[in-house]
Design a protein around this motif. Structure first.
Motif, PDB file in Angstrom:
ATOM      1  N   ARG A 393       0.833  -1.210   0.000  1.00 40.64           N
ATOM      2  CA  ARG A 393       0.000   0.000   0.000  1.00 40.64           C
ATOM      3  C   ARG A 393       0.866   1.258   0.000  1.00 40.64           C
ATOM      4  NH1 ARG A 393      -3.013  -2.941   4.143  1.00 40.64           N
ATOM      5  NH2 ARG A 393      -4.934  -3.781   3.260  1.00 40.64           N
ATOM      6  N   THR A 395       3.984   1.642  -0.988  1.00 38.42           N
ATOM      7  CA  THR A 395       4.795   1.776  -2.200  1.00 38.42           C
ATOM      8  C   THR A 395       4.005   2.393  -3.345  1.00 38.42           C
ATOM      9  OG1 THR A 395       6.167  -0.112  -1.578  1.00 38.42           O
ATOM     10  CG2 THR A 395       6.159   0.510  -3.905  1.00 38.42           C
ATOM     11  N   PHE A 396       2.740   2.011  -3.477  1.00 34.45           N
ATOM     12  CA  PHE A 396       1.958   2.453  -4.629  1.00 34.45           C
ATOM     13  C   PHE A 396       1.007   3.607  -4.311  1.00 34.45           C
ATOM     14  CE2 PHE A 396       3.323  -1.809  -5.719  1.00 34.45           C
ATOM     15  CZ  PHE A 396       3.748  -1.645  -7.035  1.00 34.45           C
ATOM     16  N   ALA A 397       1.052   4.114  -3.079  1.00 34.62           N
ATOM     17  CA  ALA A 397       0.186   5.248  -2.715  1.00 34.62           C
ATOM     18  C   ALA A 397       0.528   6.454  -3.579  1.00 34.62           C
ATOM     19  CB  ALA A 397       0.364   5.589  -1.242  1.00 34.62           C
ATOM     20  N   GLY A 398      -0.510   7.091  -4.105  1.00 34.08           N
ATOM     21  CA  GLY A 398      -0.295   8.293  -4.908  1.00 34.08           C
ATOM     22  C   GLY A 398       0.118   8.035  -6.337  1.00 34.08           C
ATOM     23  N   THR A 399       0.144   6.764  -6.758  1.00 35.36           N
ATOM     24  CA  THR A 399       0.498   6.426  -8.134  1.00 35.36           C
ATOM     25  C   THR A 399      -0.746   5.953  -8.879  1.00 35.36           C
ATOM     26  OG1 THR A 399       0.924   4.060  -7.795  1.00 35.36           O
ATOM     27  CG2 THR A 399       2.699   5.603  -7.194  1.00 35.36           C
ATOM     28  N   GLU A 402      -2.432   2.846  -7.470  1.00 30.55           N
ATOM     29  CA  GLU A 402      -2.843   2.818  -6.066  1.00 30.55           C
ATOM     30  C   GLU A 402      -4.099   1.975  -5.852  1.00 30.55           C
ATOM     31  OE1 GLU A 402      -3.955   5.853  -2.362  1.00 30.55           O
ATOM     32  OE2 GLU A 402      -3.615   6.636  -4.370  1.00 30.55           O
ATOM     33  N   GLY A 403      -5.112   2.168  -6.700  1.00 33.82           N
ATOM     34  CA  GLY A 403      -6.370   1.447  -6.531  1.00 33.82           C
ATOM     35  C   GLY A 403      -6.217  -0.059  -6.618  1.00 33.82           C
ATOM     36  N   MET A 405      -3.528  -1.949  -6.527  1.00 28.89           N
ATOM     37  CA  MET A 405      -2.570  -2.506  -5.581  1.00 28.89           C
ATOM     38  C   MET A 405      -3.109  -2.472  -4.148  1.00 28.89           C
ATOM     39  SD  MET A 405      -0.431  -3.659  -7.556  1.00 28.89           S
ATOM     40  CE  MET A 405       0.678  -4.348  -6.320  1.00 28.89           C
ATOM     41  N   HIS A 406      -3.931  -1.467  -3.836  1.00 24.67           N
ATOM     42  CA  HIS A 406      -4.592  -1.446  -2.525  1.00 24.67           C
ATOM     43  C   HIS A 406      -5.545  -2.634  -2.412  1.00 24.67           C
ATOM     44  CE1 HIS A 406      -7.320  -0.230   0.719  1.00 24.67           C
ATOM     45  NE2 HIS A 406      -6.342   0.541   1.150  1.00 24.67           N
TER      46      HIS A 406
END
Length: 464
Positions: A393, A395-399, A402-403, A405-406
């Motif tokens: 979560r 690592t991919f936040a704000g990319t 994000e959706g 991978m969350h």
């Protein structure tokens, strides 16, 4: 002696071998060094304020195809006000057991729902003698929740009631009268929901996991797979209240154990463990709309499945995949905590009514969103580690990813604890799966590269 140079193919094989061995090494080390005595099984956590009575916890445990993992046992546990273990009830009478709902009865005994061997066993347990006062066995594959309605009447949330011959779900809620031995009331979800709800009929269509009385003539139900909590009028059989809707994850996502409260001015309120959103929330109904008034734990909880408002205004939360039960203040501070592996489902404070019996968050003037603070962090995610899912979560936040991978991290956090060996950490399991994928890719490449040789060999065998 000079070694001959490696061919490109052999160099690739060597790299693949090194990668697989390196990825599997942490799991091997964990297996060799694993000491069951160091496992957190039943242990006191933070206690800054003793509870006012005992707390009884149902621990689901892990049973698969009739086999119970001895290191992930199903049991009932009673914990004293200062976190002292009072008793453990652990039986496999009539088949390997799960334990789900446990409710205090007016006489001080406990009403327990325990699916086992393809049926559901309901029984009244005397906590002093650890003996069953009575038991009833039903041809119901799985029952997570029951509720005592008085006069020997018990409401049962009957999930996974698949009608094979009709190709439909007969998921329902029934009322059973112990005096007469008969079902005196029943309510079918298929009569009130379109067939295409949650993708259509399936063997686990509604996953109805809760039934609670609201007054004398209504029932609060939780069709988990429909992402909503509903109130049914028992006389008209109509749905008269509804919080959430199928697929609207911003309100709730596959929730457990909603509780009905009313504020001092009569405002309808629902407190619920919003399980797949990893939080506990409270909603109040204003001008015909449900408004979220409280949210706690979204960065801390992992699949909570029960939340009860206590008379003192605190909330007793069952944080299933962190294997703990916590009493938290309205602002999220842990004042009482106990770790009960593996997979606690329900927690009840003795001396109170079943489910919630305290004030609403608005009556406490504590509306808002809060983090949980003060936990001892003795299980997954503790000691400063965010774990594999948390790292994904972050690592991919704000990319742009994000959706998805969350969503992947959520699925990982909720599924892998049930299947990975107890001696593996989340990271060990991730590396082992990666090693498996690398190995599969390696073998596939070998098959493709040598396909002509393999085919020729098969033909030679067939020609003999």
């Amino acid at each position: 002696m000079t070694l001959p140079p490696l061919s490109r193919a052999n160099a690739v094989r060597l790299v693949a071998l090194v990668v697989v061995v390196s990825l599997l090494a942490p799991s091997v080390v964990s297996a060799v060094t694993y000491d069951p005595a160091e496992d957190t099984s039943l242990e006191q956590g933070t206690i800054t304020s003793p509870a006012n009575d005992s707390t009884v916890v149902s621990v689901q445990g892990f049973t698969f195809q009739g086999q119970t993992n001895a290191k992930k046992p199903a049991r009932l546990v009673s914990i004293g006000p200062r976190g002292d273990l009072e008793w453990i009830h652990n039986d496999t009478v009539g088949g390997n057991a799960w334990f789900f709902d446990v409710d205090p009865l007016p006489n001080g005994n406990l009403l327990v729902s325990s699916p086992r061997a393809g049926d559901t066993v309901l029984f009244e347990l005397d906590p002093d003698t650890q003996e069953r006062v009575w038991q009833e066995r039903f041809n119901m594959t799985d029952t997570h929740d029951v509720a005592y309605l008085g006069d020997d009447r018990i409401a049962i949330a009957n999930m996974r009631e698949w009608n094979e011959s009709a190709g439909r779900s007969d998921d329902r809620v029934v009322i059973y009268n112990r005096s007469s031995g008969e079902f005196t009331w029943e309510w079918y979800f298929r009569n009130h929901y379109p067939e295409d709800t949650d993708g259509g009929y399936s063997e686990d269509w509604t996953h109805v996991n809760d039934v609670d009385p609201v007054g004398d003539d209504r029932l609060l139900l939780s069709p988990r797979n429909f992402d909503q909590a509903i109130v049914v009028d028992m006389e008209s059989k109509e749905i008269v209240e509804r919080l959430g809707s199928d697929g609207n994850y911003s309100v709730m996502r596959e929730q457990h154990n909603p509780d009905w409260l009313e504020s001092e001015n009569g405002t309808p309120t629902i407190l619920v463990a919003d399980s797949e959103n990893n939080r506990v929330v409270e909603y109040a109904k204003e001008d015909g709309e449900w408004i979220r008034t409280w949210e706690v734990g979204s960065e801390t909880l992992t699949w909570p499945r029960d939340a009860d408002r206590l008379p003192n205004g605190n909330t007793l939360v069952t944080d299933t995949l962190n294997h703990r039960v916590m009493e938290i203040t309205p602002t999220g501070e842990v004042v009482w905590e106990y770790y009960a592996t593996w997979g606690p489902y329900d927690a009840e404070r003795m001396g109170t009514e079943p489910e919630s019996s305290g004030p609403t968050i608005r009556d406490l003037n504590k509306s808002g969103s809060y983090a949980i603070t003060g936990s001892a962090n003795l299980t997954a995610g503790g000691n400063g580690s965010v774990g594999f899912a948390g790292r994904v979560r972050a690592t991919f936040a704000g990319t742009p990813l994000e959706g998805p991978m969350h969503e992947f991290a959520t699925r990982w956090a909720h599924v892998t604890p049930w299947i990975r060996p107890v001696w593996m950490s989340g990271w060990d399991f991730a590396w082992a799966i990666t090693a498996g994928l690398v190995g599969i890719t390696w073998v596939s490449g070998e098959v493709i590269a040598g396909r002509r040789r393999i085919v020729a060999g098969v033909r030679q065998l067939l020609d003999r």
